[in-house]
Design an enzyme around this catalytic site. Sequence first.
Site, PDB file in Angstrom:
ATOM      1  N   GLY A 485      11.529 -50.524   9.698  1.00 21.60           N
ATOM      2  CA  GLY A 485      11.692 -50.088   8.528  1.00 21.60           C
ATOM      3  C   GLY A 485      12.508 -48.698   8.274  1.00 21.60           C
ATOM      4  O   GLY A 485      13.914 -48.948   8.842  1.00 21.60           O
ATOM      5  N   ASP A 486      12.440 -47.898   7.719  1.00 19.47           N
ATOM      6  CA  ASP A 486      13.417 -46.575   7.493  1.00 19.47           C
ATOM      7  C   ASP A 486      12.852 -45.422   8.468  1.00 19.47           C
ATOM      8  O   ASP A 486      12.823 -44.345   8.144  1.00 19.47           O
ATOM      9  CB  ASP A 486      13.317 -46.002   6.087  1.00 19.47           C
ATOM     10  CG  ASP A 486      11.848 -45.947   5.379  1.00 19.47           C
ATOM     11  OD1 ASP A 486      10.793 -46.470   6.217  1.00 19.47           O
ATOM     12  OD2 ASP A 486      11.911 -45.318   4.588  1.00 19.47           O
ATOM     13  N   GLU A 487      12.052 -45.687   9.592  1.00 20.99           N
ATOM     14  CA  GLU A 487      11.292 -44.815  10.198  1.00 20.99           C
ATOM     15  C   GLU A 487      12.207 -44.704  11.694  1.00 20.99           C
ATOM     16  O   GLU A 487      12.324 -45.635  12.414  1.00 20.99           O
ATOM     17  CB  GLU A 487       9.942 -45.077  10.652  1.00 20.99           C
ATOM     18  CG  GLU A 487       9.034 -45.140   9.514  1.00 20.99           C
ATOM     19  CD  GLU A 487       7.525 -45.430  10.079  1.00 20.99           C
ATOM     20  OE1 GLU A 487       6.693 -45.222   9.019  1.00 20.99           O
ATOM     21  OE2 GLU A 487       7.375 -46.124  10.990  1.00 20.99           O
TER      22      GLU A 487
END
Length: 576
Positions: A485-487
């Site tokens: 994801g955006d991690e």
Amino acid sequence: MKFGITSRLALVLALVGMLVSGFTGFYAFSVSRSLLVQSAQNELLTSTQVLARRLALTRQEISRNLLVLATHPAALASLQGKGPASEQQLVTLFELVMEANPAYFQVRLISVQDGGPEQVRVDRDSGTLLRVTGDDLQEKGHFPYVYETLKLPFGETYLSPITINHERGAHAGLERPTVQLATPVTDARGTVFGVLVINVDLNGVFAMLSADLPPDFQLFLANRNGDFLIHPDPTHAFGFDKGRRYLVQQEFPETADLVTGKATKAFAQSNQGAYADAPILLSFMGRPLDVASGEDRLILGLAQPLESVLRQADQLGAGILRIVALVCLGCLVLAIFLARAITRPINMMNMAIQRFSNDNHMLSLPVARQDEIGMLARSFQHMQNLIKRQVEDLQDSREELEHLAQHDMLTDLPNRRMFMERLEQAIARALRNDEEFALLFIDVDNFKQINDTLGHAAGDAVLRTVAQRLAGSTRKVDTVARLGGDEFVVLLDNFSQREQIAGFTEKLLAVLKTPMPFGENPIHVEFSIGISQFPENGATSEDIINNADRAMYKTKAGGRNGYRFTSDANTQPNLL
């Protein structure tokens, strides 16, 4: 007609040449066929391992979604009966999660009181999301995914056995293969008030995971007893639900040790029964589950048509057959005149063939000769080069698969698996050398809004830019990875002083916040960072990551666009 020594020698040499050529061709074909089958098995096993790792990552993602929903204040407030506003807020969260995850059939909040009634429930029904209310809410306390989950500590996930869903009123999930994942909902003191359950579409998950497989691959999945859950023939899947048993160990006896747990992988070839007309090559893995579950292992398998594997071998066999025929004709014609001359080159050829068959080492061949021996040498050299290229291509494919298994496809950063290996190495090195290090857990603020307003192309551009800036702002000894994801995470090797870590983080935030080019209008992005230190904030990799993750979420809760150490009470805002 009188035969002299020359004629007899020529005849003997011709016959010997024919036999040697035929044997050599057959041996080369057999070895090549075996090598191709073995390479295909290894490649198939690699694909199975990659699919198993992707399945584990999918389960971890569902567990993270469960934890996010279970820790949201609206969940506890709904269970404590604090009004419809909390329930409506939770319904909105459920719908957002289900819209982002089409494989979710159902998300439910179930109370621990009075037989386990459903408190909040959202179902997927005919392509739409439906909130279930009133008398349609049911008591579920007698189901294992409720009472088994209630025994778990906070943050743990229960995975139910994979079955056909017969629960009344399940809407889109009714009579479909499903699995439930659940986690307890507790207050700050650890008192359990209920459980949060996600029903997952098994077919949808595996359709998504196997989308990148070649179209002729076949997927198999069996439970701990060997009952097929996924099978190319749908009538064999979930036979136990229909009063019949279709077992993997019966259809493929080579998997018997996987079912008993004596082995973790198995290869098989099947050319009987349903596969008599189209034999297949199979690779199976027995994968234990790392969560509380009614299953202790799953057996995952991939099959590939044997015909596609052996197609190259058949082409090579045809080439070898032509070469052997040419050699035999040459022996018949030239043996009369070159009985002595051909003895040495034939022996040389035989040695080259044997050496190449044993270890793929290419000896010099008499390719400069302008006769049939030279033609044979050139043909065999061509065959050697062909086999060598094929083996190199297989090796390149294997290395590419290994790279894909360890790196994120979008950003080419190390993925979770590779990062966890480096984190374990960093812990061992720190313990050995009495050193310290820091871990930064970075999350893009409002990333979903970027995708929703500007499109997924903009979101992908942001992720790639973040990856480039992180890589450009760190040292070679540091590790930058994308967890999903955006991690993102950054492992700062040998960083021990808090002021040093804070200074680096502030500089990193300044670099990351620089407007990101996309089309005509740059994208302005902010970030929330959580920081944990070893050994201060944990002795294991899981503790270090979880503490940094919690610090990051506290940063978001404190207003985003900043950073927080695990031990901080307040978020440090980014003033740049």
